[in-house]
Design an enzyme around this catalytic site. Structure first.
Site, short mmCIF file in Angstrom:
data_model
loop_
_atom_site.label_atom_id
_atom_site.label_comp_id
_atom_site.label_asym_id
_atom_site.label_seq_id
_atom_site.Cartn_x
_atom_site.Cartn_y
_atom_site.Cartn_z
N GLU A 144 -6.01 -4.82 10.02
CA GLU A 144 -5.07 -3.72 10.60
C GLU A 144 -5.45 -3.28 11.53
O GLU A 144 -6.23 -2.09 11.68
CB GLU A 144 -5.17 -2.68 9.21
CG GLU A 144 -4.51 -3.13 7.57
CD GLU A 144 -3.81 -2.26 6.99
OE1 GLU A 144 -2.83 -2.57 6.55
OE2 GLU A 144 -4.29 -1.20 6.73
N LYS A 185 0.41 4.30 -0.30
CA LYS A 185 -0.04 5.94 0.22
C LYS A 185 -0.18 6.51 -0.80
O LYS A 185 -0.76 6.39 -2.18
CB LYS A 185 0.14 5.46 1.28
CG LYS A 185 0.32 4.64 2.55
CD LYS A 185 0.31 4.41 3.79
CE LYS A 185 0.15 3.14 4.44
NZ LYS A 185 -0.06 3.24 6.16
N ASN A 198 0.71 -1.83 0.18
CA ASN A 198 -0.85 0.07 -0.03
C ASN A 198 0.72 1.29 -0.05
O ASN A 198 1.40 1.64 0.94
CB ASN A 198 -1.38 0.09 1.31
CG ASN A 198 -1.97 1.12 1.88
OD1 ASN A 198 -1.82 1.75 0.44
ND2 ASN A 198 -1.93 1.78 2.72
N SER A 226 3.05 -2.43 10.16
CA SER A 226 4.47 -2.36 10.91
C SER A 226 4.84 -3.61 10.08
O SER A 226 5.79 -4.27 11.80
CB SER A 226 4.61 -1.98 12.00
OG SER A 226 3.85 -0.54 12.03
N GLU A 283 -7.23 5.16 7.75
CA GLU A 283 -6.14 6.67 6.93
C GLU A 283 -7.97 7.11 6.63
O GLU A 283 -8.17 8.38 6.05
CB GLU A 283 -5.35 6.39 6.26
CG GLU A 283 -3.85 6.08 7.28
CD GLU A 283 -2.49 5.31 5.85
OE1 GLU A 283 -3.21 6.04 5.05
OE2 GLU A 283 -2.14 4.91 7.26
N HIS A 303 -9.46 1.49 4.20
CA HIS A 303 -8.54 1.31 4.95
C HIS A 303 -8.70 2.67 5.83
O HIS A 303 -9.14 3.34 5.66
CB HIS A 303 -7.50 2.53 4.16
CG HIS A 303 -6.05 2.10 4.95
ND1 HIS A 303 -5.84 3.05 5.36
CD2 HIS A 303 -5.05 0.92 4.61
CE1 HIS A 303 -4.06 2.91 5.92
NE2 HIS A 303 -3.67 1.34 6.00
N GLY A 347 2.47 2.20 10.52
CA GLY A 347 2.49 3.16 10.23
C GLY A 347 3.41 3.52 11.73
O GLY A 347 4.50 5.07 11.62
P1 PGA Z 1 2.54 -0.12 7.48
O1 PGA Z 1 1.73 0.03 6.74
O2 PGA Z 1 3.00 -1.04 7.04
O3 PGA Z 1 3.67 1.28 7.09
O4 PGA Z 1 2.02 -0.09 9.06
C1 PGA Z 1 -0.12 -1.07 6.91
C2 PGA Z 1 -1.41 0.02 6.36
O5 PGA Z 1 -1.78 0.52 6.46
O6 PGA Z 1 -1.38 -0.83 5.00
#
Ligand code: PGA
Length: 257
Positions: free
Chosen positions: A173, A15, A13, A219, A103, A101, A179
């Protein structure tokens, strides 16, 4: 059916990262990093920003990497300034789309109901869906992770029939792990992926539940991927930060073999 017969999917992903030329370069680097290595044990997807789709589809053409988008609108077309429909994505060569997601839920007013609408639109357009669910830190601390994740899954799948489930991947998630560098333990990841599998069994059947790919995301990186992916209910990963580094992404793909 069990873990060994389920599809393992490693999806990046990206982003809001990479311009089209940078996207072309990163796809090239990923292909170089995995070349000569076995990739047959998992499906590889790169979910990229809308403007990078064309460059990414061209760079990945004929390769093991499939291209996904990071969201889509639920309407086929119309007065939705700034939005992109599932049909538009399909026409651009996109195969996968991330929906729901955290976010999007956190910053863009995404709700369980709009997630459901987007899932339906994506499936109707012939896209495969990576549906994200996960609890906030305070919800985990209150001991309501199971309820939250179950409810998110049930509402997102409202009106989705058993046949359509073969085009849906669920990504667990935990929001507190995204993140932050704070990964869920293998046991936490496995437990909640198992809870989601039970929800699918209750909505459809044990057969559908056993066939559904459930990823962990938050992460996941080159160091912890192997252990997380070894868990019985974890069938892949949705990877943010580490998917922007071709070498690290390749190590995660290798860990999934
Ligand atoms: P990350 O993000 O691996 O940077 O924690 C995962 C995601 O948001 O899908």
């Amino acid at each position: 059916m069990n873990k060994t017969t389920r599809r393992t999917v490693i999806a990046g992903n990206w982003k809001m990262n990479k311009t089209p030329s940078e996207a072309e370069q990163l796809i090239g680097e990923i292909l170089t990093a995995v070349s000569g290595k076995s990739t047959s044990g998992c499906e590889i997807v790169a979910c990229v920003p809308y403007v990078d789709i064309d460059a990414a589809v061209k760079a990945a053409a004929g390769s093991v990497v499939k291209i996904g988008a990071e969201n889509c609108h639920w309407a086929k077309s119309g007065a939705f300034t700034g939005e992109i429909s599932a049909d538009m994505l399909k026409a651009c060569g996109v195969e996968y789309v991330i929906i729901g997601h955290s976010e999007r839920r956190q910053y863009f007013g995404e709700t369980d109901v709009t997630v459901n609408q987007r899932v339906k639109a994506a499936l109707e357009a012939g896209l495969k869906v990576i549906l994200c669910v996960g609890e906030l830190l305070e919800q985990r601390e209150q001991g309501i992770t199971s309820e939250i994740v179950s409810l998110q899954t049930k509402i997102a799948l409202m009106g989705i029939n058993e046949n359509q489930m073969s085009d849906i991947i669920i990504a667990y998630e935990p929001v507190w792990a995204i993140g932050t560098g704070k990964t869920a333990t293998c046991e936490q990841a496995d437990e909640v992926c198992g809870i989601i599998r039970n929800v699918i069994a209750s909505l459809y059947s044990d057969k559908v539940a056993q066939a559904t790919t459930i990823q962990y995301g938050g992460s996941m990186n080159a160091k912890n991927a192997k252990e997380l992916l070894s868990m019985v209910n974890v069938d892949g990963g949705l990877i943010g930060g580490a998917s922007l580094k071709a070498e690290d992404f390749a190590v995660i793909i290798e860990a999934a073999q």
